[in-house]
Scaffold this motif. Structure first.
Motif, short mmCIF file in Angstrom:
data_model
loop_
_atom_site.label_atom_id
_atom_site.label_comp_id
_atom_site.label_asym_id
_atom_site.label_seq_id
_atom_site.Cartn_x
_atom_site.Cartn_y
_atom_site.Cartn_z
N MET A 1 0.84 -1.17 0.00
CA MET A 1 0.00 0.00 0.00
C MET A 1 0.90 1.24 0.00
N ILE A 2 0.60 2.20 -0.86
CA ILE A 2 1.36 3.44 -0.96
C ILE A 2 0.67 4.54 -0.14
N LEU A 3 1.45 5.33 0.55
CA LEU A 3 0.88 6.43 1.34
C LEU A 3 0.53 7.60 0.44
N THR A 4 -0.56 8.27 0.76
CA THR A 4 -0.94 9.50 0.06
C THR A 4 -0.12 10.65 0.63
N GLY A 5 -0.13 11.79 -0.05
CA GLY A 5 0.56 12.98 0.46
C GLY A 5 0.12 13.33 1.88
N PRO A 6 -1.21 13.42 2.15
CA PRO A 6 -1.64 13.71 3.52
C PRO A 6 -1.19 12.65 4.53
N ALA A 7 -1.14 11.38 4.12
CA ALA A 7 -0.68 10.32 5.02
C ALA A 7 0.82 10.46 5.30
N ILE A 8 1.60 10.88 4.30
CA ILE A 8 3.03 11.14 4.51
C ILE A 8 3.19 12.26 5.53
N ALA A 9 2.42 13.33 5.36
CA ALA A 9 2.49 14.47 6.30
C ALA A 9 2.13 14.02 7.71
N ALA A 10 1.09 13.21 7.85
CA ALA A 10 0.66 12.75 9.17
C ALA A 10 1.71 11.82 9.80
N ALA A 11 2.29 10.92 8.99
CA ALA A 11 3.31 10.01 9.50
C ALA A 11 4.57 10.78 9.90
N ARG A 12 4.89 11.82 9.17
CA ARG A 12 6.03 12.66 9.54
C ARG A 12 5.76 13.37 10.85
N ALA A 13 4.56 13.94 10.99
CA ALA A 13 4.19 14.63 12.23
C ALA A 13 4.21 13.68 13.43
N ALA A 14 3.88 12.41 13.20
CA ALA A 14 3.87 11.41 14.26
C ALA A 14 5.27 10.86 14.56
N GLY A 15 6.26 11.22 13.75
CA GLY A 15 7.61 10.74 13.94
C GLY A 15 7.91 9.40 13.28
N ASP A 16 6.99 8.93 12.43
CA ASP A 16 7.19 7.65 11.76
C ASP A 16 7.95 7.78 10.44
N ILE A 17 8.07 8.99 9.92
CA ILE A 17 8.83 9.28 8.71
C ILE A 17 9.72 10.48 9.01
N ALA A 18 10.98 10.40 8.56
CA ALA A 18 11.90 11.53 8.69
C ALA A 18 12.21 12.07 7.30
N ILE A 19 12.05 13.36 7.11
CA ILE A 19 12.45 14.06 5.89
C ILE A 19 13.11 15.35 6.35
N ASP A 20 14.41 15.50 6.05
CA ASP A 20 15.15 16.67 6.53
C ASP A 20 16.06 17.21 5.42
N PRO A 21 15.84 18.45 4.98
CA PRO A 21 14.81 19.38 5.41
C PRO A 21 13.45 19.01 4.81
N TYR A 22 12.40 19.41 5.50
CA TYR A 22 11.03 19.11 5.08
C TYR A 22 10.35 20.39 4.63
N ALA A 24 6.38 21.18 3.33
CA ALA A 24 5.05 20.63 3.06
C ALA A 24 4.59 20.90 1.63
N SER A 25 5.09 21.97 1.00
CA SER A 25 4.67 22.27 -0.37
C SER A 25 5.24 21.27 -1.37
N ARG A 26 6.16 20.43 -0.96
CA ARG A 26 6.77 19.43 -1.84
C ARG A 26 5.99 18.11 -1.85
N LEU A 27 4.90 18.04 -1.07
CA LEU A 27 4.04 16.85 -1.08
C LEU A 27 3.20 16.84 -2.34
N SER A 28 3.06 15.68 -2.95
CA SER A 28 2.16 15.50 -4.09
C SER A 28 1.13 14.45 -3.69
N PRO A 29 0.20 14.07 -4.56
CA PRO A 29 -0.86 13.15 -4.14
C PRO A 29 -0.37 11.84 -3.53
N ASN A 30 0.76 11.30 -4.00
CA ASN A 30 1.24 10.02 -3.47
C ASN A 30 2.75 9.99 -3.22
N ALA A 31 3.38 11.16 -3.06
CA ALA A 31 4.83 11.16 -2.92
C ALA A 31 5.31 12.50 -2.36
#
Length: 179
Positions: A1-22, A24-31
């Motif tokens: 299952m692939i994460l959607t952009g909003p799910a990536i943002a939520a997982a990052r906020a929860a500490g389950d994904i690290a993106i540095d530097p982050y 939010a405008s670089r999120l797309s529908p599935n990446a």
């Protein structure tokens, strides 16, 4: 299952994904749209899997750097990414492909537990100017099935990779030119 952009943002906020530097405008529908880092290595001459690759390193100037057909370029992502929960899938994007650039076609899978700045394999079909920190591809996050097996825990050869890494396949070839 692939994460959607909003799910990536939520997982990052929860500490389950690290993106540095982050950004939010670089999120797309599935990446997440990743950028080319500041440095390139240009692999010298013929390559041999049994010996370490020699390269010339250069910093990409703000005015750009022209990739030429023929050489293998190794680059690096500007962002450091990782997750203990999700696997990653790194690819170029349509814009880069339409410029005749093939990027990272041989090793797109990032294992759970591997937080890195990705080494990129880059080839150009025609001379093309690239710039540091330009959008270069998309990073998707995948929900794995089964028991978790962290890359860090296995101590694999690229575990501590933080920049551009040449092939270390020579470490597996008996009688090779190990340094």
């Amino acid at each position: 299952m692939i994460l959607t952009g909003p799910a990536i943002a939520a997982a990052r906020a929860a500490g389950d994904i690290a993106i540095d530097p982050y950004d939010a405008s670089r999120l797309s529908p599935n990446a997440y749209d990743w950028r080319l880092g500041d440095d390139l290595r240009i692999c010298d001459g013929d390559l041999d899997a049994a010996t370490p690759t020699t390269c010339t390193e250069t910093t990409i100037p703000r005015t750009g750097f022209v990739l030429e057909p023929g050489p293998l370029y190794l680059g690096v992502t500007y962002e450091k990414t990782g997750s203990e929960v999700y696997a990653q899938l790194l690819n170029g994007n349509r814009n880069i492909g339409a410029l005749g650039i093939w990027v990272h076609v041989s090793a797109p899978l990032g294992h759970q537990g591997h937080a890195i700045r990705w080494t990129l394999e880059i080839r150009a079909s025609t001379p093309v100017r690239v710039y540091p920190r330009m959008t270069f591809g998309k990073l998707a996050f995948l929900q794995p099935l089964g028991a978790t097996a962290s890359y860090q825990q296995h101590g694999l050869k690229y575990t501590n990779s933080q920049g551009i890494e040449v092939s270390r396949l020579y470490e597996e070839i008996p009688g090779s030119g190990r340094p």
